[in-house]
Each structure stands twice: as C-alpha cells, then as structure tokens.
Design an enzyme around this catalytic site. Structure first.
Site, PDB file in Angstrom:
ATOM      1  N   HIS A  66       1.636   7.185  -3.771  1.00 34.14           N
ATOM      2  CA  HIS A  66       2.417   6.072  -4.325  1.00 34.14           C
ATOM      3  C   HIS A  66       3.229   6.538  -5.529  1.00 34.14           C
ATOM      4  CE1 HIS A  66       0.721   3.121  -1.738  1.00 34.14           C
ATOM      5  NE2 HIS A  66      -0.447   2.999  -2.335  1.00 34.14           N
ATOM      6  N   TYR A  69       9.955  -1.844   5.845  1.00 31.26           N
ATOM      7  CA  TYR A  69       8.890  -2.635   6.499  1.00 31.26           C
ATOM      8  C   TYR A  69       9.501  -3.697   7.419  1.00 31.26           C
ATOM      9  CZ  TYR A  69       4.791  -5.801   6.698  1.00 31.26           C
ATOM     10  OH  TYR A  69       3.755  -6.611   7.109  1.00 31.26           O
ATOM     11  N   LYS A  77       1.746  -1.413  -1.142  1.00 27.40           N
ATOM     12  CA  LYS A  77       1.834  -2.586  -0.244  1.00 27.40           C
ATOM     13  C   LYS A  77       3.089  -2.632   0.625  1.00 27.40           C
ATOM     14  CE  LYS A  77      -1.386  -4.143  -0.394  1.00 27.40           C
ATOM     15  NZ  LYS A  77      -2.554  -3.369   0.142  1.00 27.40           N
ATOM     16  N   ALA A  78       3.740  -1.487   0.773  1.00 27.18           N
ATOM     17  CA  ALA A  78       4.973  -1.463   1.566  1.00 27.18           C
ATOM     18  C   ALA A  78       4.723  -1.233   3.057  1.00 27.18           C
ATOM     19  CB  ALA A  78       5.897  -0.367   1.043  1.00 27.18           C
ATOM     20  N   TRP A 116       0.166   1.253   7.769  1.00 32.04           N
ATOM     21  CA  TRP A 116       0.817   1.085   9.071  1.00 32.04           C
ATOM     22  C   TRP A 116       1.531   2.377   9.487  1.00 32.04           C
ATOM     23  CZ3 TRP A 116       5.013  -3.313   9.911  1.00 32.04           C
ATOM     24  CH2 TRP A 116       5.214  -3.504  11.285  1.00 32.04           C
ATOM     25  N   SER A 173       1.849  -9.379  -1.731  1.00 36.21           N
ATOM     26  CA  SER A 173       0.815  -8.524  -1.153  1.00 36.21           C
ATOM     27  C   SER A 173       0.049  -7.780  -2.259  1.00 36.21           C
ATOM     28  CB  SER A 173       1.471  -7.536  -0.182  1.00 36.21           C
ATOM     29  OG  SER A 173       0.516  -6.757   0.464  1.00 36.21           O
TER      30      SER A 173
HETATM   31  P1  A3P Z   1       0.194  -8.233   3.555  1.00 38.50           P
HETATM   32  O1  A3P Z   1      -0.701  -8.233   2.346  1.00 38.50           O
HETATM   33  O2  A3P Z   1       1.501  -8.920   3.292  1.00 38.50           O
HETATM   34  O3  A3P Z   1      -0.475  -8.750   4.777  1.00 38.50           O
HETATM   35  P2  A3P Z   1      -0.185  -0.823   2.303  1.00 38.50           P
HETATM   36  O4  A3P Z   1      -0.765  -0.182   3.506  1.00 38.50           O
HETATM   37  O5  A3P Z   1       1.017  -0.132   1.764  1.00 38.50           O
HETATM   38  O6  A3P Z   1      -1.221  -1.119   1.272  1.00 38.50           O
HETATM   39  O7  A3P Z   1       0.421  -2.240   2.776  1.00 38.50           O
HETATM   40  C1  A3P Z   1      -0.423  -3.276   3.175  1.00 38.50           C
HETATM   41  C2  A3P Z   1       0.429  -4.376   3.747  1.00 38.50           C
HETATM   42  O8  A3P Z   1       0.916  -3.943   5.025  1.00 38.50           O
HETATM   43  C3  A3P Z   1      -0.364  -5.651   3.990  1.00 38.50           C
HETATM   44  O9  A3P Z   1       0.578  -6.717   3.863  1.00 38.50           O
HETATM   45  C4  A3P Z   1      -0.810  -5.439   5.426  1.00 38.50           C
HETATM   46  O10 A3P Z   1      -1.208  -6.611   6.096  1.00 38.50           O
HETATM   47  C5  A3P Z   1       0.479  -4.873   6.014  1.00 38.50           C
HETATM   48  N1  A3P Z   1       0.238  -4.159   7.288  1.00 38.50           N
HETATM   49  C6  A3P Z   1      -0.661  -3.187   7.545  1.00 38.50           C
HETATM   50  N2  A3P Z   1      -0.619  -2.837   8.834  1.00 38.50           N
HETATM   51  C7  A3P Z   1       0.328  -3.612   9.417  1.00 38.50           C
HETATM   52  C8  A3P Z   1       0.811  -3.738  10.750  1.00 38.50           C
HETATM   53  N3  A3P Z   1       0.319  -3.020  11.750  1.00 38.50           N
HETATM   54  N4  A3P Z   1       1.790  -4.651  10.989  1.00 38.50           N
HETATM   55  C9  A3P Z   1       2.297  -5.409   9.981  1.00 38.50           C
HETATM   56  N5  A3P Z   1       1.862  -5.338   8.704  1.00 38.50           N
HETATM   57  C10 A3P Z   1       0.876  -4.449   8.419  1.00 38.50           C
END
Ligand code: A3P
Length: 304
Positions: free
Chosen positions: A107, A193, A45-46, A50, A137
């Site tokens: 991970h 992040y 969830k970091a 993205w 998250s």
């Molecule tokens: P939230 O649950 O806080 O919205 P991972 O890809 O490591 O699983 O992380 C998912 C988290 O990154 C989620 O956070 C998701 O919404 C956020 N995320 C994914 N793409 C993003 C983007 N383009 N901009 C900002 N946050 C993003």
C-alpha cells in the site's frame, strides 16, 4: 483473550503511518527484487485482494492447485511492509516465496517503493478505486481491524480521509502519485475497481496482455468464476476469516463489493463538501474516476 491494543498514527516522512508499517522499514527498503517479481500496489480498500487473487489464479491456479486450498491468499501474496507482533514480517514472507513469479502486495505511496523494484524493472499493477467508496470501505475496515487506529464515527472518519489523516496518507496523493509514475515507467498497469466491476473479463484480458499471458478461454472462465465476489466471500483462503486481528462480527472483510455504496453513507451536506474539496485536489484532467457504473451487461453479476 484481550483484544490487541489499536495502534496510533504518527507522521512518517510526511505520511501518517502506524508502527505496523514502519517497524521493519530498513529491511523493506533494502528488499532485493527479482526482475520477474510482480507488485500489486494500491491505496487501501481499492480491490487489492481481488486483483491479488486474479493474478494468483492466472499464474498458479493450474500449476499449484494445492496452494489454493491450503495457504491463505495473504501468505501467497505477502504484504511487503507489514510487521505485526509475533507474526512473520511481510518482507520475510516475500523473501521466502517459493513461486516464480513472486506476487507482492503493497500500500506504499509511490515515493516509498523500495528502489530495487525500479532497478529490476519489475511489473507493477496499480489498482485505484473512486474516493467515496474507498472512504466508506476504509471506514468499515477500520472498525473491524484491530491493527488499524479506531476510525471514530463516520463523519469523523470522512473528515480525516479528506484531510489525508489516515494510515498510508492521502488518497488524493496516492492515486495521483502513482498516476504520475505511469507516465514515465512503462511497466506500470493502472487499473480501476469500477472497470473490474463493469467488465471483469475485459479487464482480465488487458491484465493478461500487460503480463504477457495467454490463458485458454476455459482457464479464463475458471479464474473469472473463482474471483466472483460471492465465491471469494465463501472461500476461507480469500475472505480473511483466518486472520484473528480482524473481527468479522463487526464488519465482514468481503463486505459489499459494489460501486456506489457511498450513497448509503454520505449525507447531502457531506457529499457537497466532499465534491468541493475533491475539485481542489484532483486537478489532473487525465485521471478520472467513476463513483457509479451502469451495468447493462448480463455478464456482470456483481453489478446489481
Ligand atoms: P467493500 O468494503 O466496499 O465491500 P482491499 O482488498 O484492497 O482491502 O479491498 C477490499 C474491498 O474490495 C472491499 O470493498 C471488498 O468487498 C472488495 N472486494 C474484494 N473482492 C472483491 C470481488 N471479488 N468483487 C468485488 N469487490 C471485491
């Protein structure tokens, strides 16, 4: 159709795991890296997705545009250690990637990284996110993803998170372990992040300099647009809507994408307890996280 049974956690060499990440262990450990492989390593969830998409667009946005619209991102950037029943194992998808470089997500805590990546001196991009937003998250991810153990209610999950009793183990050990590695392994780029939220353009420039890429201003703009939260949320290739094990009616994968959503979850008492516990576990003054960012810049539409 019956929803799949949620897995249970067990101790695996000192780290809580589920069989979905240990069933293919020997093959994962024997993975044959190539010198130009790029690893995207994170605690869950970091912002893995993205950064994976940023890298994928930087390398292949122009070279292989057809991949962008036909292959979901999680197949273009395979998840090395995953092995779900009746799905190709992440390690096999990584082996079969036709691209150069291969982008590979993991991970795993640093001590579990297959040795071939070190031997081949591969580039590694580590993304870290502040503990409180990571916990929130991860909680919602556990609710919607049937491949995760049931997270229970928020206060139960927060306690488990603080104790490191969640899949892939302690957030504190993960971010510190990788931070320690960065001190001796020069091909590790450690990103945050919160910095990406604050200024994606600046962070992308630093990433490009680490990777030895020099995209044109136009290309950079194209990537920055593609990876905006709202665009990734609408994009079926990046929003995990093709993955049935995730129930997005419970919570969206592209959920909020913000810094500071923890404030809508933590009670005052939870915050105090968390901060106290945090101080005891995060003793290295060189590793600092921000759980809020102030965004003055108009270039940062995700930061509102
Ligand atoms: P939230 O649950 O806080 O919205 P991972 O890809 O490591 O699983 O992380 C998912 C988290 O990154 C989620 O956070 C998701 O919404 C956020 N995320 C994914 N793409 C993003 C983007 N383009 N901009 C900002 N946050 C993003």
């Amino acid at each position: 159709m019956e929803p799949p049974r949620r897995p249970t956690m067990f101790d695996f060499h000192g780290v809580p795991m589920t069989t979905y990440f240990t069933d293919n262990w020997d093959n994962v450990q024997n993975f044959k890296a190539r010198p130009d492989d790029i690893v995207i390593a994170t605690y869950p969830k970091a912002g893995t997705t993205w950064v994976s998409y940023i890298l994928d667009l930087l390398y292949f946005g122009q070279r292989c545009p057809e991949r962008q619209s036909s292959i979901p991102l999680h197949e273009r950037v395979p998840f090395l250690e995953i092995s779900l029943p009746s799905r190709p194992a992440g390690k096999d998808l990584a082996d079969q990637l036709p691209t150069t470089p291969r982008l590979i997500k993991t991970h795993l805590p640093v001590q579990f990284i297959p040795k071939s990546f070190w031997e081949q001196n591969c580039r590694i991009v580590y993304v870290a996110r502040n503990a409180k937003d990571s916990a929130v998250s991860y909680f919602h991810f556990g609710r919607m993803n049937n491949a995760q153990p049931d997270p229970g209610d928020w206060s139960t999950f927060l306690q488990s998170f603080m104790e490191g009793k969640v899949v892939f183990g302690s957030w504190y050990d993960h971010v510190n372990g990788w931070w320690g590695k960065k001190q001796t392994y020069s091909k590790l780029h450690y990103m945050f992040y919160e910095d990406l939220i604050e200024d994606s353009g600046r962070e992308m420039d630093q990433l490009c300099s680490f990777l030895g890429l020099s995209p044109s201003a136009e290309e950079k703009e194209r990537v920055l647009t593609g990876v905006k939260f709202d665009n990734m949320k609408q994009n079926k290739m990046t929003n995990f809507s093709t993955v049935q094990i995730m129930n997005q009616k419970v919570s969206l994968f592209m959920r909020k994408g913000k810094v500071g959503d923890w404030k809508t979850h933590f009670t005052v008492a939870q915050d105090e307890q968390f901060n106290e516990d945090y101080k005891g576990k995060m003793k290295n003054p060189t590793l600092q996280f921000r759980s809020e960012v102030s965004c003055a810049s108009e270039r940062v539409p995700t930061c509102d």
